[in-house]
Design an enzyme around this catalytic site. Structure first.
Site, short mmCIF file in Angstrom:
data_model
loop_
_atom_site.label_atom_id
_atom_site.label_comp_id
_atom_site.label_asym_id
_atom_site.label_seq_id
_atom_site.Cartn_x
_atom_site.Cartn_y
_atom_site.Cartn_z
N HIS A 363 0.80 -1.22 0.00
CA HIS A 363 0.00 0.00 0.00
C HIS A 363 0.84 1.27 0.00
O HIS A 363 1.91 1.34 0.57
CB HIS A 363 -0.97 0.06 1.20
CG HIS A 363 -0.61 -0.79 2.35
ND1 HIS A 363 -1.45 -1.75 2.85
CD2 HIS A 363 0.52 -0.87 3.09
CE1 HIS A 363 -0.86 -2.37 3.86
NE2 HIS A 363 0.33 -1.85 4.03
N TYR A 366 5.63 4.14 -3.92
CA TYR A 366 6.14 4.37 -5.28
C TYR A 366 7.46 3.62 -5.45
O TYR A 366 8.40 3.81 -4.68
CB TYR A 366 6.37 5.86 -5.54
CG TYR A 366 7.07 6.09 -6.87
CD1 TYR A 366 6.41 5.84 -8.07
CD2 TYR A 366 8.41 6.48 -6.92
CE1 TYR A 366 7.05 6.01 -9.29
CE2 TYR A 366 9.06 6.66 -8.13
CZ TYR A 366 8.37 6.41 -9.31
OH TYR A 366 9.01 6.56 -10.52
#
Length: 456
Positions: A363, A366
């Protein structure tokens, strides 16, 4: 009998005023591809030696959007009718080749229908594609005598009796190059519009005692054109339902064909399930037992067996190994490669990176320009800082690495096998094998702290 060579003429010079658009009409898309590109592809499938593309309005846009197409560009500077358009390409016709006339705004014509039309063409005559319509308004009517086609009368030139005829002209026709050149030179513009109609070739052929045969299209939608966005949307839905029906018959479970878009090609295994509002673009390959949740977009991806892609995930130019789980709300950008049994969760973006077998990026993360080994756990809020404002740098993470939440890895940097990185850490130097790294500032406790008070 030796099969004649074939060339195609595609009429695509119209402006498309009723589209209310800066784009030429034929560049508006069906299934993500310009209408005229559908027609060009069909002409290639027929084996056309030459494809003469008649263009006019928006010429620069046409050449930009179709820059890679193998066509002969033929400019029609003035739009003076369909015969005038074909006449622009006539100098390129070979006398002994067949010429098929197609339309850039009628994208759903099929190779099979055109093959029947070409096969039916009489020697030195014309084969004409017609269709029966319950409401023929706006179409040229087929005029017959003793069963033979003797003329086509346009709507504006038809009398009351002719307006009741249901058989209409689609505009698609085949003849040989020599005949086209001969008859095109004799077409006049003595009609209500003052234009040079290609349909006049039918009467000219009859004057020369050359046979004109009609082949009826069995599917009306195949010859429908799009002059406005309502008609364009109708063609889009028809085409998408046709594609969905084919996939359903091949064993793909599409839960609502009316809410499925295929804008490219789909290769699939067994027991694939596709939920509503899914868009498939480019070339997509799905393995066995793949499940795609609602609202997903897949473009140019290869998906292994037993993969589940949960709702609202976007995957582009990526590869996903078997038994992986993706989403919801995940984004795989070009160059992402996930090995088997990986997990990529909600609000995770991966770009130009590999993720090893069994690793989890669950979750709010990047990952860019990185290599992640097997059996790693990448915590929430982790960022690979790959860009210094000018250049991109790599992050390399080994096997069995644990990266705590809210960690920043400032590339270029390497994290060796078995390392553990504590939450809230900023990594700027390489991490050794089995090391624990923490860079947090020591936690302070201040007793009796008073919050600032707003001034009245």
């Amino acid at each position: 009998m030796t099969k004649k060579a074939l060339s195609a003429v595609i009429l695509a010079a119209g402006k498309g005023t009723r589209m209310y658009s800066d784009l030429p009409k034929v560049l508006h898309t069906i299934a993500g591809k310009p209408m005229v590109k559908h027609v060009i592809d069909t002409a290639h499938q027929l084996g056309s030696e030459n494809i003469h593309l008649i263009y006019g309005h928006g010429g620069d846009l046409m050449r930009t959007h179709l820059a890679n197409e193998q066509v002969n560009w033929v400019l029609q500077t003035e739009q003076l009718g369909t015969a005038h358009a074909v006449q622009q390409a006539a100098p390129f016709f070979k006398d002994n080749e067949n010429i098929v006339v197609l339309y850039g705004d009628a994208p759903l014509i099929t190779k099979e229908t055109l093959e029947k039309l070409i096969e039916a063409k009489p020697e030195n005559g014309i084969a004409l594609l017609t269709v029966n319509l319950d409401n023929p308004t706006g179409y040229g009517r087929i005029i017959r005598e003793n069963g033979n086609v003797v003329a086509i009368v346009e709507q504006k030139d038809a009398n009351a009796e002719q307006l009741n005829i249901k058989e209409v002209n689609t505009g698609v026709m085949v003849s040989d190059g020599a005949s086209f050149k001969k008859w095109l030179a004799r077409v006049g513009n003595n009609n209500a519009q003052g234009e040079y109609y290609l349909t006049d070739l039918i009467a000219l052929a009859n004057q020369d005692n050359c046979q004109v045969v009609a082949v009826q299209a069995t599917d009306v939608m195949e010859v429908e054109g799009a002059n406005n966005r309502l008609q364009l949307a109708a063609l889009e839905r028809y085409f998408q339902n046709k594609q969905a029906s084919k996939l359903l018959l091949e064993g793909v479970m599409i839960y609502d064909p009316a809410r499925f878009d295929l804008r490219g090609t789909l290769e699939h295994g067994k027991d694939v399930e596709i939920d509503v509002n899914v868009i498939i673009e480019g070339n997509v390959k799905l393995g066995d037992r793949v499940k795609i949740g609602t609202g997903c977009v897949l473009k140019n991806v290869v998906i292994g067996n037993d993969v589940e892609i949960k709702p609202y995930s976007v995957l582009e130019d990526s590869i996903v190994g078997e038994k992986a789980a993706i989403g919801p709300f995940s984004r795989l950008r070009p160059g992402a490669e996930l090995a088997a049994e990986t997990h990529v969760g909600n609000f995770v973006e991966i770009k130009k990176s590999t993720v090893g077998k069994g690793s989890k990026v669950n979750h709010l993360t990047y990952v860019g320009d990185s290599e992640i080994g097997s059996n790693c756990n990448i915590g929430a809020g982790v960022i690979t800082c790959n860009y210094d404002g000018a250049n991109k740098f790599k992050t390399i993470i080994g096997d069995d690495v644990f990266v705590g939440s809210d960690t920043q890895l400032v590339a270029p940097v390497k994290v060796a096998n078995g390392a553990t990185i504590g939450a809230g850490t900023t990594i700027t130097r390489d991490v050794g094998e089995n090391e624990l790294v923490i860079t947090r500032v020591a936690q302070r406790h201040i007793q009796g702290w008073q919050r600032p008070i707003k001034k009245k």
